[in-house]
Design a protein around this motif. Structure first.
Motif, mmCIF file in Angstrom:
data_model
loop_
_atom_site.group_PDB
_atom_site.id
_atom_site.type_symbol
_atom_site.label_atom_id
_atom_site.label_comp_id
_atom_site.label_asym_id
_atom_site.label_seq_id
_atom_site.Cartn_x
_atom_site.Cartn_y
_atom_site.Cartn_z
ATOM 1 N N VAL A 73 0.908 -1.162 -0.212
ATOM 2 C CA VAL A 73 -0.008 -0.124 -0.218
ATOM 3 C C VAL A 73 0.757 1.438 -0.035
ATOM 4 C CG1 VAL A 73 -1.513 1.470 1.375
ATOM 5 C CG2 VAL A 73 -1.971 -1.194 1.113
ATOM 6 N N GLY A 74 2.058 1.121 0.883
ATOM 7 C CA GLY A 74 2.748 2.325 0.910
ATOM 8 C C GLY A 74 3.419 2.655 -0.401
ATOM 9 N N ILE A 75 3.884 1.798 -0.903
ATOM 10 C CA ILE A 75 4.756 1.758 -2.329
ATOM 11 C C ILE A 75 3.822 2.426 -3.529
ATOM 12 C CG2 ILE A 75 6.022 0.711 -3.884
ATOM 13 C CD1 ILE A 75 7.108 -1.418 -1.870
ATOM 14 N N THR A 76 2.490 1.844 -3.240
ATOM 15 C CA THR A 76 1.397 2.466 -4.393
ATOM 16 C C THR A 76 1.235 4.026 -4.097
ATOM 17 O OG1 THR A 76 0.538 0.308 -4.211
ATOM 18 C CG2 THR A 76 -0.811 2.242 -5.188
ATOM 19 N N CYS A 77 1.412 4.195 -3.086
ATOM 20 C CA CYS A 77 1.200 5.788 -2.661
ATOM 21 C C CYS A 77 2.292 6.371 -3.009
ATOM 22 C CB CYS A 77 1.198 6.065 -1.235
ATOM 23 S SG CYS A 77 -0.686 5.434 -0.591
ATOM 24 N N VAL A 115 4.786 5.617 -5.640
ATOM 25 C CA VAL A 115 4.585 5.790 -7.134
ATOM 26 C C VAL A 115 3.478 6.665 -7.418
ATOM 27 C CG1 VAL A 115 3.906 4.394 -9.257
ATOM 28 C CG2 VAL A 115 5.349 3.456 -7.200
ATOM 29 N N ALA A 116 2.398 6.827 -6.919
ATOM 30 C CA ALA A 116 1.460 7.805 -7.343
ATOM 31 C C ALA A 116 1.696 9.104 -7.062
ATOM 32 C CB ALA A 116 -0.188 7.291 -6.874
ATOM 33 N N GLY A 117 2.061 9.215 -5.850
ATOM 34 C CA GLY A 117 2.645 10.651 -5.367
ATOM 35 C C GLY A 117 3.485 11.292 -6.148
ATOM 36 N N ASN A 118 4.506 10.497 -6.472
ATOM 37 C CA ASN A 118 5.747 11.061 -7.404
ATOM 38 C C ASN A 118 5.335 11.275 -8.627
ATOM 39 O OD1 ASN A 118 8.377 11.566 -5.890
ATOM 40 N ND2 ASN A 118 8.074 9.177 -5.160
ATOM 41 N N ALA A 119 4.435 10.567 -9.260
ATOM 42 C CA ALA A 119 4.148 10.647 -10.692
ATOM 43 C C ALA A 119 3.224 11.816 -10.651
ATOM 44 C CB ALA A 119 3.271 9.484 -11.146
ATOM 45 N N LEU A 120 2.217 11.765 -9.524
ATOM 46 C CA LEU A 120 1.516 13.276 -9.827
ATOM 47 C C LEU A 120 2.263 14.687 -9.568
ATOM 48 C CD1 LEU A 120 -1.397 14.172 -9.457
ATOM 49 C CD2 LEU A 120 -1.560 13.881 -7.320
ATOM 50 N N LEU A 121 3.595 14.376 -8.682
ATOM 51 C CA LEU A 121 4.073 15.634 -8.371
ATOM 52 C C LEU A 121 4.912 15.912 -9.667
ATOM 53 C CD1 LEU A 121 4.905 17.446 -6.082
ATOM 54 C CD2 LEU A 121 6.970 15.975 -5.348
ATOM 55 N N ALA A 122 5.148 15.023 -10.552
ATOM 56 C CA ALA A 122 6.059 15.315 -11.742
ATOM 57 C C ALA A 122 5.250 16.410 -12.638
ATOM 58 C CB ALA A 122 6.251 14.219 -12.726
ATOM 59 N N PHE A 123 3.780 16.318 -12.477
ATOM 60 C CA PHE A 123 3.095 17.102 -13.486
ATOM 61 C C PHE A 123 2.214 18.187 -12.515
ATOM 62 C CE2 PHE A 123 3.697 13.103 -15.496
ATOM 63 C CZ PHE A 123 4.240 13.638 -16.648
ATOM 64 N N ALA A 124 2.649 18.390 -11.301
ATOM 65 C CA ALA A 124 1.869 19.333 -10.292
ATOM 66 C C ALA A 124 2.007 20.911 -10.783
ATOM 67 C CB ALA A 124 1.985 19.071 -8.966
ATOM 68 N N THR A 125 1.076 21.673 -11.344
ATOM 69 C CA THR A 125 1.327 22.902 -11.559
ATOM 70 C C THR A 125 0.535 23.940 -10.699
ATOM 71 O OG1 THR A 125 -0.505 22.862 -13.016
ATOM 72 C CG2 THR A 125 1.784 22.648 -14.048
ATOM 73 N N THR A 126 -0.246 23.236 -9.972
ATOM 74 C CA THR A 126 -1.089 24.052 -8.856
ATOM 75 C C THR A 126 -0.767 23.456 -7.238
ATOM 76 O OG1 THR A 126 -3.072 22.634 -8.725
ATOM 77 C CG2 THR A 126 -2.761 24.195 -10.555
ATOM 78 N N LEU A 156 0.466 11.805 -0.476
ATOM 79 C CA LEU A 156 0.747 10.291 -0.891
ATOM 80 C C LEU A 156 2.029 10.018 -0.434
ATOM 81 C CD1 LEU A 156 -1.096 10.222 -4.207
ATOM 82 C CD2 LEU A 156 -1.977 9.221 -2.192
ATOM 83 N N VAL A 157 3.156 10.826 -0.712
ATOM 84 C CA VAL A 157 4.407 10.632 -0.530
ATOM 85 C C VAL A 157 4.711 10.329 0.943
ATOM 86 C CG1 VAL A 157 6.864 11.431 -0.586
ATOM 87 C CG2 VAL A 157 5.379 11.521 -2.293
ATOM 88 N N GLY A 158 4.071 11.254 1.754
ATOM 89 C CA GLY A 158 4.074 11.308 3.251
ATOM 90 C C GLY A 158 3.433 9.863 3.925
ATOM 91 N N LEU A 207 9.428 11.082 -12.013
ATOM 92 C CA LEU A 207 9.068 9.752 -12.739
ATOM 93 C C LEU A 207 10.099 8.659 -12.410
ATOM 94 C CD1 LEU A 207 7.475 11.253 -16.267
ATOM 95 C CD2 LEU A 207 6.473 10.528 -14.106
ATOM 96 N N ALA A 208 11.263 9.239 -12.613
ATOM 97 C CA ALA A 208 12.252 8.202 -12.375
ATOM 98 C C ALA A 208 12.279 7.627 -10.584
ATOM 99 C CB ALA A 208 13.781 8.522 -12.516
ATOM 100 N N ASP A 209 11.883 8.498 -9.864
ATOM 101 C CA ASP A 209 11.797 8.153 -8.494
ATOM 102 C C ASP A 209 10.402 7.160 -8.513
ATOM 103 O OD1 ASP A 209 11.865 8.138 -5.589
ATOM 104 O OD2 ASP A 209 11.326 10.223 -5.274
ATOM 105 N N ALA A 210 9.551 7.545 -9.232
ATOM 106 C CA ALA A 210 8.190 6.790 -9.001
ATOM 107 C C ALA A 210 8.556 5.550 -9.566
ATOM 108 C CB ALA A 210 7.075 7.328 -9.798
ATOM 109 N N ALA A 211 9.431 5.053 -10.646
ATOM 110 C CA ALA A 211 9.575 3.890 -11.416
ATOM 111 C C ALA A 211 10.528 3.236 -10.406
ATOM 112 C CB ALA A 211 10.628 4.333 -12.556
ATOM 113 N N SER A 212 11.490 4.027 -9.543
ATOM 114 C CA SER A 212 12.304 2.990 -8.841
ATOM 115 C C SER A 212 11.665 2.495 -7.549
ATOM 116 C CB SER A 212 13.398 3.882 -8.277
ATOM 117 O OG SER A 212 12.843 4.956 -7.240
#
Length: 429
Positions: A84-88, A90-101, A111-113, A175-180
């Motif tokens: 569950v934590g790893i899923t969060c 991955v999702a958190g870093n992928a979302l942060l990569a495109f966060a403009t707001t 999610l990262v927290g 995205l690389a952090d999410a992939a790792s």
């Protein structure tokens, strides 16, 4: 090399799987850790105060969920909670990569927290379900060195790659952090799918289902170990992120390049010396190891404090670098000892909650440390700042001695003395 080979040979197959990819997993974290604030402020255009508040969400959310994570680890198993934590993550870093707001960035960092909050108790519990005895302490130490290696290399690579004038470079590292993070997920779903990290309560333990954190904290050994962890984090890792760079800039008047080099020295010392230190502390009382660590840290803080007497020159730079190296030596004593003692104190079916208490103390210290440092340095209380850190080291030594009175030899890293053999009575003639 003989020590490394014998350690690797002694590990069970599951332990080898867990350890073999640690540096690669944390490489992604190293890519983003030093640059997230820069990304939010200089790339996405959020003001510095808002960016700092968003960053604080990671530690705050992690602290909030640590307690429930420990309970869930004991109930459902470390493997399930980790997934569950790893899923969060991955999702958190992928979302942060495109966060403009700010709202999207906040959701991503929450999610990262969540991952940080659940991963510590779950991962340490999983390790302890696989590795036992003195090997467990050595495992925690080697794991710590590999984590530092991955983060250190990732930080160097990230520093060479990212460019604030090219936002896509930051998108790439997140995205690389999410992939790792997919690497440990693959391990848990593949070769480690049978290691659930959950223990059933003993049949004769009728109170096991009602064990609460308050019940655990009533044990003197747990209270002392939790307090020691909080203080060690407050004067240690809580200062590396804010207090030490702030002191080095404002008081020692060193450059940002010197500070960056200091962190490289810190990583290099940990990677180079951790296995040697493990061989020296094996079979010794962990409480005494913590006292040695406290003495080393007193010396380190004295070196940093001395840089304020000669600001702006080569001696100040040398003092900052010496601090980071000596402080790292102390870390190699601390990191194997606390998690090993925590898990040796715990029973199998309460290990998640014991690790959650340690994790909560660490996160609390990591939050309080920068706040205290910011206040003292902002009010030009550099001498008080260094004195506070040294007083904390003295407190660690005192708490270690108190802790020693409440733990068995086995928990403290040494065999309990065997009972004296009974002798037959001398016959009376």
């Amino acid at each position: 090399m003989i020590g490394i080979r014998s350690f690797w040979t002694a590990l069970p197959t599951e332990g080898r799987w867990l350890l073999s990819t640690v540096a690669i997993q944390t490489l992604g974290r190293g890519l983003t850790l030093p640059f997230t604030l820069i990304y939010l402020h200089e790339v996405r255009g959020f003001d510095l105060g808002l960016s700092g508040t968003l960053m604080a969400l990671i530690a705050f959310v992690g602290l909030v969920v640590t307690g429930p994570a420990g309970v869930l680890t004991d109930r459902y198993g470390a493997r399930s909670v980790l997934l569950v934590g790893i899923t969060c993550m991955v999702a958190g870093n992928a979302l942060l990569a495109f966060a403009t707001t700010p709202a999207v960035a906040a959701l991503a960092l929450v999610l990262v927290g969540l991952n940080f909050g659940v991963s510590w108790p779950a991962f340490n519990s999983l390790i302890s379900a696989v590795v036992t005895g003195d090997l467990r302490q050595r495992y925690f130490g080697v794991n710590f060195a590999l984590v530092n290696l991955g983060i250190g290399v990732g930080g160097v690579v990230g520093g060479l790659f990212v460019d604030v004038h090219r936002p896509e470079t930051f998108t790439t590292i997140f995205l690389a952090d999410a992939a790792s993070a997919l690497i440990p997920m693959a391990l848990l779903l593949g070769p480690l799918r049978h290691v659930h990290g959950r223990a059933e309560r003993p049949a004769d333990d009728t109170a096991a289902t009602t064990v609460r954190y308050l019940d655990i904290l009533r044990l003197p050994a747990v209270r002392w170990l939790t307090a020691l962890t909080f203080v060690a984090t407050f004067i240690g890792y809580g200062q590396l992120e804010a207090g030490v760079p702030g002191f080095a800039r404002q008081v020692a008047e060193t450059s940002t390049r010197a500070i960056g080099l200091g962190f490289a020295v810190n990583t290099a010392v940990i990677v180079a010396l951790q296995f040697f230190v493990l061989s020296r502390i094996s079979g010794r009382r962990r409480t005494r190891v913590m006292i040695v660590m406290a003495v080393i840290w007193v010396a380190a803080w004295g070196m940093l404090g001395a840089t304020g007497l000669m600001p702006g020159g080569a001696l100040a730079v040398a003092g900052v670098l010496a601090f980071m190296g000596v402080f790292a030596l102390g870390e190699t004593f601390l990191q194997p000892s606390v998690p090993a003692m925590t898990n040796d104190l715990a029973s199998d079916h309460t290990r998640g909650r014991y690790n959650a208490l340690t994790a909560g103390a660490f996160q609390g210290g990591a939050i309080a440390g920068p706040v205290a440092a910011g206040f003292l340095l902002d009010h030009d209380l550099a001498v008080v700042y260094v004195a506070t850190m040294i007083a904390g080291c003295v407190a660690i030594a005192a708490m270690a001695l108190a802790l020693e009175r409440h733990v068995s030899g086995a928990v403290n890293g040494v065999p309990d003395p065997a009972p004296a053999p009974e002798t037959a009575p001398t016959p009376v003639i």
